[in-house]
Write an enzyme that holds these catalytic residues in place. Structure first.
Site, short mmCIF file in Angstrom:
data_model
loop_
_atom_site.label_atom_id
_atom_site.label_comp_id
_atom_site.label_asym_id
_atom_site.label_seq_id
_atom_site.Cartn_x
_atom_site.Cartn_y
_atom_site.Cartn_z
N GLY A 72 8.95 -14.63 -32.38
CA GLY A 72 8.85 -13.38 -33.13
C GLY A 72 7.45 -13.13 -33.67
N ASN A 153 14.42 -9.65 -43.32
CA ASN A 153 14.76 -11.08 -43.33
C ASN A 153 15.12 -11.61 -44.72
OD1 ASN A 153 11.83 -10.36 -43.06
ND2 ASN A 153 11.60 -12.39 -43.95
N GLN A 181 15.57 -10.32 -36.97
CA GLN A 181 16.74 -10.63 -37.80
C GLN A 181 17.97 -9.85 -37.37
OE1 GLN A 181 17.30 -12.93 -40.14
NE2 GLN A 181 15.22 -13.71 -40.12
N SER A 201 13.69 -13.07 -31.28
CA SER A 201 13.30 -14.48 -31.26
C SER A 201 14.56 -15.34 -31.09
CB SER A 201 12.60 -14.81 -32.59
OG SER A 201 12.31 -16.18 -32.64
N ALA A 202 14.51 -16.26 -30.11
CA ALA A 202 15.71 -17.00 -29.70
C ALA A 202 16.32 -17.86 -30.80
CB ALA A 202 15.38 -17.86 -28.48
N HIS A 203 15.47 -18.44 -31.68
CA HIS A 203 16.04 -19.42 -32.62
C HIS A 203 16.86 -18.78 -33.74
CE1 HIS A 203 13.12 -19.45 -36.16
NE2 HIS A 203 12.41 -18.76 -35.29
N THR A 239 1.57 -20.32 -18.60
CA THR A 239 2.78 -20.67 -17.84
C THR A 239 4.02 -20.39 -18.69
OG1 THR A 239 1.53 -22.37 -16.71
CG2 THR A 239 3.93 -22.56 -16.61
N CYS A 326 8.50 -18.84 -44.08
CA CYS A 326 7.06 -19.09 -44.16
C CYS A 326 6.59 -19.09 -45.60
CB CYS A 326 6.29 -18.01 -43.41
SG CYS A 326 7.11 -17.48 -41.95
N1 PLP Z 1 10.14 -11.34 -37.85
C1 PLP Z 1 11.16 -11.58 -38.68
C2 PLP Z 1 11.90 -10.44 -39.30
C3 PLP Z 1 11.55 -12.90 -38.96
O1 PLP Z 1 12.56 -13.12 -39.80
C4 PLP Z 1 10.84 -13.96 -38.35
C5 PLP Z 1 11.19 -15.36 -38.66
O2 PLP Z 1 11.67 -15.67 -39.73
C6 PLP Z 1 9.78 -13.64 -37.49
C7 PLP Z 1 9.46 -12.33 -37.27
C8 PLP Z 1 9.00 -14.72 -36.82
O3 PLP Z 1 9.72 -15.26 -35.74
P1 PLP Z 1 9.35 -16.69 -35.15
O4 PLP Z 1 9.83 -17.71 -36.10
O5 PLP Z 1 10.07 -16.72 -33.83
O6 PLP Z 1 7.87 -16.71 -34.95
#
Ligand code: PLP
Length: 382
Positions: A72, A153, A181, A201-203, A239, A326
């Site tokens: 993301g 988020n 999110q 974002s996959a996780h 890659t 973060c």
């Molecule tokens: N954008 C949002 C709204 C998110 O909640 C997050 C991760 O918490 C990200 C971007 C960043 O994604 P990634 O952890 O895959 O870099």
């Protein structure tokens, strides 16, 4: 193994074991580089193509509008920088970005500002939602790009992206939405929403970390973020992470197929948690719960500091967060909550609970009980 209660699904989710099984062969037997012109390479190419087709079909895009990235953050950086610099080439040097964006987008906008772009920050109301009139007011004849996330988020509040995309289109601006999110809980339809760029974002949906997608509508001009080989149609060198891309597609598919049942379950758990802590006074919900993802509950506990609360909950076996992953180590007052009008003190007394499909009612009751005890204990030292 020690049993912990995990209420931090907005930060990340555990990798689904079925998804892991689908990824495993691509680490070993099918290890090829998708750019290699031989049989082993072709197997990898086929896997990446299948993943691209699946994501395209699910979000109502074309396969050549799907770009695999490292997650993301990269997708957000690319959308903003790529979109802003492509617009600059057409004489547009202004961007409009919401005040509640994730750091991936917010920090990119701040960097662009240092590089000479003008940025207008689109405000939100006390419920955490952007008003369409504020989007219109933020756009001028120099605006090349508008960015408003699909769902936040920290609060889970969902934004009116379809209507914002329409405004951006009428004003001849690109529109990017960070759907990182939203993706686990909302079916994405880029055509119906009318967005130019969108990230996932996959996780966040039980897939691997370090893998995401940027959708770029066909015909949209953007600059490259990562310069290198000709991968991803020459726009994103490097890659392709084949096992993760396979995992991302498998996780997206499984999550989408089970979404309505798991949303109902998660919403019920969230509501049960609120009910369980009903007896506690001095609690406020941050954000408009009626316009929110089912999974996120951001609560303000009057008279406590969230760092102390998180520490005590962790000691008691419950994992919760203060806001975005973060920022949670630094426990600065959240820019999202202060944008909604909370004071620094109120923002510092706020905690994000984010529930997931494996949580149980028993966990809810236990964690609610610990929440009440912890808040009461911390208030004694006010
Ligand atoms: N954008 C949002 C709204 C998110 O909640 C997050 C991760 O918490 C990200 C971007 C960043 O994604 P990634 O952890 O895959 O870099």
């Amino acid at each position: 193994m020690e049993q912990r209660i995990y209420f931090d699904h907005a930060a990340t989710t555990p990798l689904d074991t079925e998804v892991l099984q689908k990824m495993l062969p691509y680490f070993t037997a099918t290890f090829g580089n998708p750019d290699s012109p031989h049989a082993i390479g072709r197997k990898a190419t086929n896997a990446v193509d299948a993943a691209r087709d699946l994501i395209a079909e699910r979000i109502h895009a074309k396969p050549n509008e799907i770009y695999f990235t490292s997650g993301g953050t990269e997708s957000g950086n690319w959308a903003l920088r790529g979109g802003a610099y492509a617009a600059k080439a057409r004489g547009k040097t202004h961007i409009a970005v919401s005040t509640i964006e994730h750091h991936a987008v917010k920090e990119t906008a701040l960097t662009l500002e240092k590089e000479g772009f003008q940025v207008t920050w689109i405000p939100v109301n006390e419920g955490g939602r952007v008003a369409l009139s504020d989007v219109t007011a933020a756009i001028n004849e120099k605006t090349g790009l508008v960015a408003v996330m699909t769902a936040n988020n920290e609060t889970g509040v969902i934004q009116p992206v379809k209507e914002i995309a329409q405004i951006a289109k009428e004003k001849n601006c690109l529109f990017f939405t960070d759907a990182v999110q939203a993706a686990p809980y909302m079916p994405i339809n880029v055509k119906e929403w009318g967005v130019d760029m969108l990230s996932i974002s996959a996780h966040k949906f039980y897939g691997p970390k370090g893998c995401g997608v940027l959708y770029i509508r066909g015909g949209v001009k953007t600059e490259r973020l990562i310069v290198g080989g000709e991968q991803e149609r020459g726009l994103r060198g490097g890659t392709v992470n084949v096992p993760s891309v396979v995992g991302l597609a498998a996780a997206y598919q499984k999550n989408a197929d089970t979404m309505s049942a798991s949303n109902a379950k998660i919403r019920a758990l969230r509501d049960r948690f609120l009910k369980e802590i009903e007896s506690l006074d001095g609690v406020k919900i941050n954000g408009d719960l009626g316009n929110s993802l089912p999974s996120v509950l951001n609560l303000q506990f009057e008279g406590i500091h969230n760092a102390d609360f998180l520490y005590k909950m962790d000691l008691g076996g419950v994992c919760v967060a203060a806001g975005s992953a973060c920022a949670s180590a630094s426990i600065k007052p959240s820019h999202v909550l202060t944008a909604m009008g909370l004071t620094d003190e109120q923002a510092r007394s706020s905690v994000r609970f984010s529930f997931g499909k494996s949580n149980t009612e028993e966990e809810i009751v236990k964690a609610a009980d610990l929440t009440i005890k912890t808040v009461k204990e911390l208030r004694k030292f006010q």
